[in-house]
Enzyme design. Structure first.
Site, mmCIF file in Angstrom:
data_model
loop_
_atom_site.group_PDB
_atom_site.id
_atom_site.type_symbol
_atom_site.label_atom_id
_atom_site.label_comp_id
_atom_site.label_asym_id
_atom_site.label_seq_id
_atom_site.Cartn_x
_atom_site.Cartn_y
_atom_site.Cartn_z
ATOM 1 N N LYS A 13 0.836 -1.211 0.000
ATOM 2 C CA LYS A 13 0.000 0.000 0.000
ATOM 3 C C LYS A 13 0.872 1.263 0.000
ATOM 4 O O LYS A 13 0.636 2.179 -0.768
ATOM 5 C CB LYS A 13 -0.939 0.010 1.219
ATOM 6 C CG LYS A 13 -1.882 -1.182 1.277
ATOM 7 C CD LYS A 13 -2.797 -1.129 2.489
ATOM 8 C CE LYS A 13 -2.092 -1.164 3.819
ATOM 9 N NZ LYS A 13 -1.346 -2.407 4.115
ATOM 10 N N ARG A 88 -9.719 0.493 9.621
ATOM 11 C CA ARG A 88 -9.243 -0.860 9.839
ATOM 12 C C ARG A 88 -10.268 -1.726 10.577
ATOM 13 O O ARG A 88 -10.040 -2.918 10.771
ATOM 14 C CB ARG A 88 -7.979 -0.789 10.692
ATOM 15 C CG ARG A 88 -6.681 -0.673 9.864
ATOM 16 C CD ARG A 88 -5.742 -1.558 10.432
ATOM 17 N NE ARG A 88 -4.373 -1.695 10.425
ATOM 18 C CZ ARG A 88 -3.360 -0.986 9.976
ATOM 19 N NH1 ARG A 88 -3.548 0.126 9.380
ATOM 20 N NH2 ARG A 88 -2.139 -1.383 10.124
ATOM 21 N N ARG A 127 11.653 -5.783 5.132
ATOM 22 C CA ARG A 127 11.310 -4.387 4.835
ATOM 23 C C ARG A 127 12.235 -3.457 5.632
ATOM 24 O O ARG A 127 12.551 -3.721 6.789
ATOM 25 C CB ARG A 127 9.852 -4.116 5.221
ATOM 26 C CG ARG A 127 9.500 -2.636 5.152
ATOM 27 C CD ARG A 127 8.026 -2.394 5.037
ATOM 28 N NE ARG A 127 7.291 -2.674 6.266
ATOM 29 C CZ ARG A 127 5.976 -2.466 6.388
ATOM 30 N NH1 ARG A 127 5.277 -2.012 5.365
ATOM 31 N NH2 ARG A 127 5.375 -2.747 7.520
ATOM 32 N N ARG A 160 11.346 -1.715 11.347
ATOM 33 C CA ARG A 160 10.319 -1.434 12.352
ATOM 34 C C ARG A 160 10.289 -2.549 13.404
ATOM 35 O O ARG A 160 10.451 -3.711 13.063
ATOM 36 C CB ARG A 160 8.933 -1.344 11.672
ATOM 37 C CG ARG A 160 8.665 0.024 11.090
ATOM 38 C CD ARG A 160 7.454 0.078 10.211
ATOM 39 N NE ARG A 160 6.267 -0.604 10.718
ATOM 40 C CZ ARG A 160 5.101 -0.642 10.074
ATOM 41 N NH1 ARG A 160 4.977 -0.008 8.909
ATOM 42 N NH2 ARG A 160 4.075 -1.275 10.564
ATOM 43 N N ARG A 171 -0.374 -9.275 13.368
ATOM 44 C CA ARG A 171 -0.993 -8.295 12.471
ATOM 45 C C ARG A 171 -1.792 -8.986 11.378
ATOM 46 O O ARG A 171 -2.850 -8.504 10.976
ATOM 47 C CB ARG A 171 0.083 -7.376 11.872
ATOM 48 C CG ARG A 171 0.560 -6.332 12.875
ATOM 49 C CD ARG A 171 1.984 -5.895 12.619
ATOM 50 N NE ARG A 171 2.136 -5.169 11.382
ATOM 51 C CZ ARG A 171 3.291 -5.107 10.701
ATOM 52 N NH1 ARG A 171 4.347 -5.765 11.110
ATOM 53 N NH2 ARG A 171 3.353 -4.403 9.599
HETATM 54 P P1 ADP Z 1 2.219 -1.840 3.229
HETATM 55 O O1 ADP Z 1 2.251 -0.332 3.202
HETATM 56 O O2 ADP Z 1 1.002 -2.418 2.550
HETATM 57 O O3 ADP Z 1 2.416 -2.411 4.602
HETATM 58 P P2 ADP Z 1 4.780 -1.656 1.784
HETATM 59 O O4 ADP Z 1 4.480 -0.772 0.624
HETATM 60 O O5 ADP Z 1 5.582 -1.082 2.897
HETATM 61 O O6 ADP Z 1 3.445 -2.346 2.348
HETATM 62 O O7 ADP Z 1 5.531 -2.950 1.204
HETATM 63 C C1 ADP Z 1 5.940 -4.003 2.082
HETATM 64 C C2 ADP Z 1 7.318 -4.527 1.652
HETATM 65 O O8 ADP Z 1 7.198 -5.223 0.403
HETATM 66 C C3 ADP Z 1 8.368 -3.452 1.415
HETATM 67 O O9 ADP Z 1 9.608 -4.000 1.813
HETATM 68 C C4 ADP Z 1 8.295 -3.203 -0.089
HETATM 69 O O10 ADP Z 1 9.538 -2.728 -0.612
HETATM 70 C C5 ADP Z 1 7.975 -4.592 -0.613
HETATM 71 N N1 ADP Z 1 7.120 -4.603 -1.816
HETATM 72 C C6 ADP Z 1 6.132 -3.735 -2.155
HETATM 73 N N2 ADP Z 1 5.539 -4.113 -3.317
HETATM 74 C C7 ADP Z 1 6.150 -5.267 -3.690
HETATM 75 C C8 ADP Z 1 5.983 -6.155 -4.809
HETATM 76 N N3 ADP Z 1 5.071 -5.946 -5.745
HETATM 77 N N4 ADP Z 1 6.792 -7.241 -4.881
HETATM 78 C C9 ADP Z 1 7.723 -7.461 -3.911
HETATM 79 N N5 ADP Z 1 7.923 -6.669 -2.850
HETATM 80 C C10 ADP Z 1 7.158 -5.581 -2.731
HETATM 81 P P1 ADP Z 2 1.112 -2.138 8.152
HETATM 82 O O1 ADP Z 2 0.163 -1.741 7.063
HETATM 83 O O2 ADP Z 2 2.487 -2.382 7.677
HETATM 84 O O3 ADP Z 2 0.595 -3.171 9.083
HETATM 85 P P2 ADP Z 2 0.744 0.429 9.537
HETATM 86 O O4 ADP Z 2 1.927 1.310 9.435
HETATM 87 O O5 ADP Z 2 -0.462 0.754 8.753
HETATM 88 O O6 ADP Z 2 1.298 -1.012 9.219
HETATM 89 O O7 ADP Z 2 0.299 0.270 11.043
HETATM 90 C C1 ADP Z 2 1.216 -0.019 12.075
HETATM 91 C C2 ADP Z 2 0.481 -0.153 13.398
HETATM 92 O O8 ADP Z 2 -0.148 1.110 13.707
HETATM 93 C C3 ADP Z 2 -0.663 -1.161 13.403
HETATM 94 O O9 ADP Z 2 -0.206 -2.478 13.673
HETATM 95 C C4 ADP Z 2 -1.545 -0.598 14.531
HETATM 96 O O10 ADP Z 2 -1.011 -0.885 15.797
HETATM 97 C C5 ADP Z 2 -1.423 0.909 14.322
HETATM 98 N N1 ADP Z 2 -2.474 1.426 13.406
HETATM 99 C C6 ADP Z 2 -2.289 2.030 12.199
HETATM 100 N N2 ADP Z 2 -3.463 2.383 11.639
HETATM 101 C C7 ADP Z 2 -4.422 2.002 12.529
HETATM 102 C C8 ADP Z 2 -5.854 2.072 12.543
HETATM 103 N N3 ADP Z 2 -6.545 2.608 11.506
HETATM 104 N N4 ADP Z 2 -6.503 1.562 13.616
HETATM 105 C C9 ADP Z 2 -5.840 1.024 14.654
HETATM 106 N N5 ADP Z 2 -4.500 0.902 14.704
HETATM 107 C C10 ADP Z 2 -3.793 1.395 13.652
#
Ligand code: ADP
Ligand code: ADP
Length: 216
Positions: A13, A88, A127, A160, A171
């Protein structure tokens, strides 16, 4: 354009939002980034959120909804936005509906990025994030030009605390139990566009563009 980006942790995302924002001239609102910034600054909200975030649990709805209420009023969102990581839970989605109504705004689409759990685990464990701008990299799939350093800001890359195996598993469970019901919630409103999130980053972005161009 107003977009909600749904998808499990690690679906891409953040990676895709960066491109969408540039090309469609809109702003990304990531609740995870805002919470991490609050934690780093030691604000009240940051202190309250910390333990939930570390274990991979969700921060309580009331804190998140209050935070979004403030953020959505920011004038820099006038041209549109992409909500990454919010809503969420169903109560968050209901609160968002109310807020949008108050603001006289409508959503264009809820993009759902689909990626299987085994791939998510591979993505999240390797990541790395820029301390300055929050851009994410992957040690193998999407490495920076210089090891350990952000391409954009030259910031230090870090892992992270919640990108370790135990919080990741939590998660993923939390996503299935609390966030996946939103796909049904928004399907009923005819807002869902599903995207296959497996494959090259560019290839996935092309599919996203094909969807978004319907709403221009
Ligand atoms: P999100 O915001 O949904 O948690 P991220 O954009 O941070 O996800 O992506 C999660 C990890 O996967 C990062 O290390 C990113 O560089 C990698 N990544 C993102 N898109 C792809 C893809 N299409 N194929 C492989 N790795 C990806
Ligand atoms: P990812 O998409 O990689 O899981 P985020 O950066 O979106 O991670 O979220 C990291 C953490 O922040 C979540 O595991 C949660 O603890 C908190 N968080 C983020 N957005 C929300 C939300 N909309 N509601 C509740 N907790 C949230």
């Amino acid at each position: 354009m107003r977009i909600i980006f749904l998808g499990p942790p690690g679906a891409g995302k953040g990676t895709q939002s960066e491109r969408i924002c540039k090309d469609y001239n809109i702003v990304q609102l990531s609740t995870g980034d805002i919470l991490r910034a609050n934690r780093n600054l030691g604000t009240d909200l940051g202190k309250k959120a910390q333990s939930y975030m570390d274990s991979g649990a969700l921060v309580p709805d009331d804190l998140i909804i209050e935070m979004i209420r403030v953020e959505l009023k920011n004038p820099n969102l006038a041209n549109g936005y992409i909500l990454d990581g919010f809503p969420r839970t169903v109560p968050q989605a209901e609160a968002l509906d109310k807020l949008l109504q108050e603001l006289g705004q409508e959503l264009d689409t809820v993009l759902v990025l689909e990626v299987p759990n085994e791939e998510l685990l591979k993505r999240l464990t390797a990541r790395r994030i820029c301390r300055i701008c929050g851009k994410s990299y992957h040690l193998i799939y999407n490495p920076p030009k210089i090891e350990g350093t952000c391409d954009v800001e030259g910031g230090e890359l870090y892992q992270r605390d919640d990108d370790k195996e135990e919080p990741i598993m939590n998660r993923l469970k939390v996503y299935e139990a609390q966030t996946m019901p939103l796909i049904e919630y928004y399907s009923k409103k005819n807002l869902v566009d599903k995207i296959n999130g497996v494959g090259e980053i560019d290839f996935i972005y092309n599919q996203i563009q094909a969807v978004l161009n319907k709403y221009i």
